[in-house]
Structures are given as C-alpha cells and as structure tokens.
Enzyme design. Structure first.
Site: not given
Ligand code: BG6
Length: 512
Positions: A239, A263, A200-201, A171
């Site tokens: 977050e 996400h 999209d992780h 991304k």
């Molecule tokens: C990323 C964003 O895709 O996802 C970040 O660019 C964010 O801003 C992160 O902090 C959150 O990922 P996770 O896996 O920590 O929830």
C-alpha cells in the site's frame, strides 16, 4: 436502457441469485466502514436490482439518531463513497425502508427493542424476514452483541425455516489464537456455523475469485501447478497509504495481524489448495484448511522465516511524508510493524521444496497486490544466457489490484537477421476486455450472505489454523520489543532484512 441491464455479468444474475425477503441490521451504523463500504454496497445492489422486493435496512448504534437523519447520512455516504453516482429513484426505494434503533451493545433491553422493531416490520408487511446481523463495530463489543443476540432470541429467529437469522462478523477476528478461539466459542454458543459469515473482504474481490477460475477452468495450468515446474511463489499486498488517522487501531494491530494473517493467507490458500470436489462452501473451505495445516511452523530470529520493519520518513508520489513513529497517535517507542515478510514452506506432495514468500506493508513504492508464480528456468542448452540470449524465468502474475488482470512472461525472438531472445509479456486486462464497471468486494459479500452462500467467507477452523501459525511469531516479537525491528524509507520496496530472507535461496523480491 439502464446501465445495469447492459452489463453482461449482471444480466440474468438476479434470476439465479435471488435473496429472500431480508432485513439487514448493521451494528456500528455510524461507523466508518458502514459509510465507506456497507451503505454503498446496499445502494449498488439496489441499483442492479439484486435486492429482494422486501428489503429493510436497520442501523443500530449507541448514538441516538432520528430515522430521517440516518437516511440523510446514508445518502451522503453514497454520494461520497459509491462507485456510482447517487440516483434518487434507486436510493429512495431503499431509503423508504431504512430505519435506526439506538441502544448499547451490552444492554439487553435495547436488544428487546430491536427484536420488537423487526417484529413490527414483519407484522406490517405480513411476512417473515430473514435477518442478517452485520457486526461492524470495534472488536471489544463483538462478544456482548453476540450474547445479546442469543438472549433476545434474535439469533434463533425463524431457525429451522429456510431463511433464518444470519450473522456477518467483520475483522479483526481475534488478535491471536486464544482470542480467536474464545470468539468462536461465543459465536457457537449462539449461532450454528452455517449461520455465520466471517468477512475477509479480499475474497470478495473479482480478481481473487478469478484466481479460482483460472486455476480450475483451464487445463493448461493444473499439470504445471506443482513442485516439478514451479520454482517459487511471491504474494505481495503493498500500500502507498500510511496509517493516517487509524493510529489507535494500528498500534494494537500491525502488518502481520492487519494484512498477512488474513488477506495474504487467503490469497495463499486459493493459490496452493488442491482442486475442491465442488464449488460449495464446505468443499472449498475443507481444501483451504488442509493446505493451511500443511504449512511448517515459522522460525523467528537470526536466519528465521520472518522480517518486520517500520517506515521511516520518505517520499510518496513526489511528496515528503513522515515516518511511522512521528505519525499522529503513535507511541514514539512503538514496536508495531508496518511491514512484514514471511517465507513459508508447505509440506505436501504438491509443494514440498517450493518457497512461498508473503509481504505486506504500508507506505511502499506502489499500491499493488499480486500473486506471482515463478516457474523453473528452462535448461540453457540451445539459448545459453549471454549477449544474444536474454532469458527470464516464465512468470505468471495475477494482478489483484490496481490494473486488474493477468500477465505471463515468456521468452521470444527479437525480430532481426540473427537469433536474439528477449523476455516478452502477454497481458490480459479486465478493464480492456470487460469494461471497468466491476462490483466492489462488499457488494458480492453482502449479497452472498443474504443468499446464504458461505464460499467466500472464513470458516471458524480456518481462522484458527491461520492464527496458530502466526501466534508464536507475534509472541516472539512482543517479547523482543523493538529489538530486531528494521526500517525502510517511505516510498521504497521494504527493508534489507526482507531481501535477506530471499537471498538465502537466491531469490529477489519483485518490483511490480
Ligand atoms: C484492511 C486493513 O483490512 O485492508 C487496512 O485493515 C488496509 O489497513 C485495507 O488498508 C486494504 O484493503 P484494500 O481493499 O484497499 O486493498
């Protein structure tokens, strides 16, 4: 016995999910994501014996780095970021096949050198390798990399054979509909869709995959999963972290692009999609696209469907933190939102009339990602709300992170000689049932891409459908500048304007 052999999920996994002989080429090899996620993912796959015997890791980047130095950087990254401690025996197997090629992203000669580098490996071992190109660079060089993969012949490597070249794209996939379409056009001029893995992780997270299992492997949910029984759905990705040192990137992005468009929309698609006819990539992604297309356009402005805000100074974990506009690298007049909330309507038989609320923000009260399904309230005939009867709406919450699990709020009787009711919670915790050694999202995704399973990746039309929904919002916000930008104190649950978004239909945000 090695830990991996005792792990019930990993036992037998390699039998079913074997990857062919592979070279993974990482573009952006000295970048942050490579160190934090990709190298540790490769290491943990190796630890669990999930890498093919012929596995080669090739770092590619502009900075000249000798092979030894790159191996050392990779080893350091494992020590710092891997979920498991570095085991020299495991790492040395990968390190022995780890090399580095220096070159520009727009330099055709460098790509020829890369092609020769891979040819040499293949000659030395006497067999063909599938090559997985992992583009983990800033988006400004996605296009030149793709074009050079085409020109150098690398994209077509072994095409037509069972294992050919593949490309993984990190991304952000575009910054609006037009740029996403342009990127898709560039990709398709070089690769066929089945060679492409858009990341999209969130789809790699265990709990996100569990959502599918819960929905479709249990018979109790499906009859209730519709407008007749469900009152509303809330999807939260909150977050505690602020923008940290990523101000330069974040100023160009904001919460809508960074989190909501990708996400939270993936979480929404998996929650709301129809049952696919099979678990294969196309069947799954067809259903996701269908539900995304049924979402009504969003209204911006007074009484609209969206809210945006920036965090002001506040407290996180008992410590004072500064506001977004005071952070390093942020324009003091910035019109970039660090929080966004959306009210969506899905216009199909299953969901018409059920509001879906999405929100995501930095510097919120707690780090928590969840999907909460709120069912309609029971009729208050026998147990009318009052002194003795406290009743909650039944709510099923998928806890994506942290405290991964699932909980259900029911109403129960308080023990005693008269009938009193009280909401009670049934809890399923991953860590209690399965232990806490869950693979990281990137392990699953790197393995799936090597195997050629695109189920947990975004198809081109899916990315465009999501951008088509949000681009008018982004344009309206860009035109309005700071006008309409709300604020919320760091450490809170978000701005008043987001509460108003729900108040219209007598709902309230959860404080999970
Ligand atoms: C990323 C964003 O895709 O996802 C970040 O660019 C964010 O801003 C992160 O902090 C959150 O990922 P996770 O896996 O920590 O929830």
């Amino acid at each position: 016995m090695a830990e991996s052999l005792r792990h019930p999920f990993l036992q037998g996994l390699s039998k079913h999910r074997g990857a062919p002989p592979t070279a993974v080429v990482i573009f952006g090899a000295s970048g942050d994501l490579t160190a934090r996620k990709l190298i540790p993912a490769v290491y943990n796959l190796s630890y669990d014996n999930l890498l093919p015997a012929d596995f080669y890791l090739v770092g590619y980047g502009r900075k000249p780095i000798p092979d030894d130095e790159f191996r050392k950087l990779a080893g350091d990254a494992i020590k710092e970021f891997s979920r498991r401690e570095l085991n020299e025996g495991v790492w040395s197997r990968v390190a022995a096949n780890t090399t580095y090629v220096a070159g520009g992203y727009d330099d055709p000669e460098a790509f020829k050198r890369l092609a020769e580098h891979i040819d040499q490996i293949e000659k030395r071992i006497g067999r063909d390798l599938q090559v997985l190109f992992y583009i983990s660079t800033p988006p400004s060089v996605f296009a030149p990399i793709l074009q050079n993969l085409g020109r150098s012949g690398l994209a077509g490597k072994h095409l037509g054979q069972a294992h050919h070249a593949k490309v993984v794209i990190e991304k952000p996939f575009g910054k609006d509909l037009k740029t996403a379409q342009e990127l898709n056009t560039t990709i398709r001029s070089v690769f066929s869709e089945h060679q492409v893995y858009r990341i999209d992780h969130y789809l790699g997270k265990e709990t996100v995959q569990d959502l599918l299992v819960q929905r479709f492997a249990n018979s109790i949910f499906e009859p209730l999963w519709n407008r007749n029984f469900i009152d509303s759905v809330q999807i939260t990705v909150a977050e505690e972290v602020g923008v940290g040192t990523r101000g330069g990137y974040y100023e160009q992005s904001g919460a809508l692009r960074d989190m909501i468009q990708n996400h939270t929309m993936q979480l929404l698609a998996l929650t709301a999609m129809e049952p696919p006819v099979s678990l294969d990539a196309e069947a799954m992604r067809d259903e996701k696209v269908k539900v995304l297309k049924a979402i009504q356009p969003l209204r911006v402005g007074e009484g609209g469907d969206v809210a945006r805000a920036q965090y002001s100074a506040g407290m996180i974990g008992g410590k004072n933190v500064q506001g977004y506009l005071q952070e390093e690298g942020i324009n003091p007049q910035s019109a970039t939102e660090t929080y966004a909330a959306i009210r969506l309507s899905i216009n199909n038989w299953r969901w018409q009339g059920v509001p879906f609320y999405l929100r995501s923000g930095k510097r919120m009260a707690r780090r928590v990602s969840e999907i909460a399904i709120q069912f309609k309230r029971p009729p208050g005939t026998l147990f009318a709300e009052g002194d003795r009867f406290h009743l909650a709406a039944n709510t099923l919450a998928f806890q994506i992170q942290p405290d991964e699990g699932l909980n259900l709020v029911l109403n129960g009787k308080v023990p005693g000689l008269e009938t009193r009711t009280q909401p009670v919670k049934m809890n399923f915790r991953y860590s209690t049932t399965f232990g806490s050694n869950t693979p990281e999202a990137y392990e699953r995704l790197v393995l799936d891409a090597m195997i050629g399973d695109g189920t947990l990746f975004i198809r081109g039309d899916e990315a465009e459908t999501s951008w088509a929904l949000y681009t008018p919002v982004l344009e309206a916000w860009a035109a309005a500048g700071r006008q309409g930008m709300d604020a919320y104190p760091a450490g809170s649950w978000g701005p008043a304007s987001a509460d108003q978004l729900l108040a219209a239909s007598k709902h309230e945000w959860r404080h999970p």
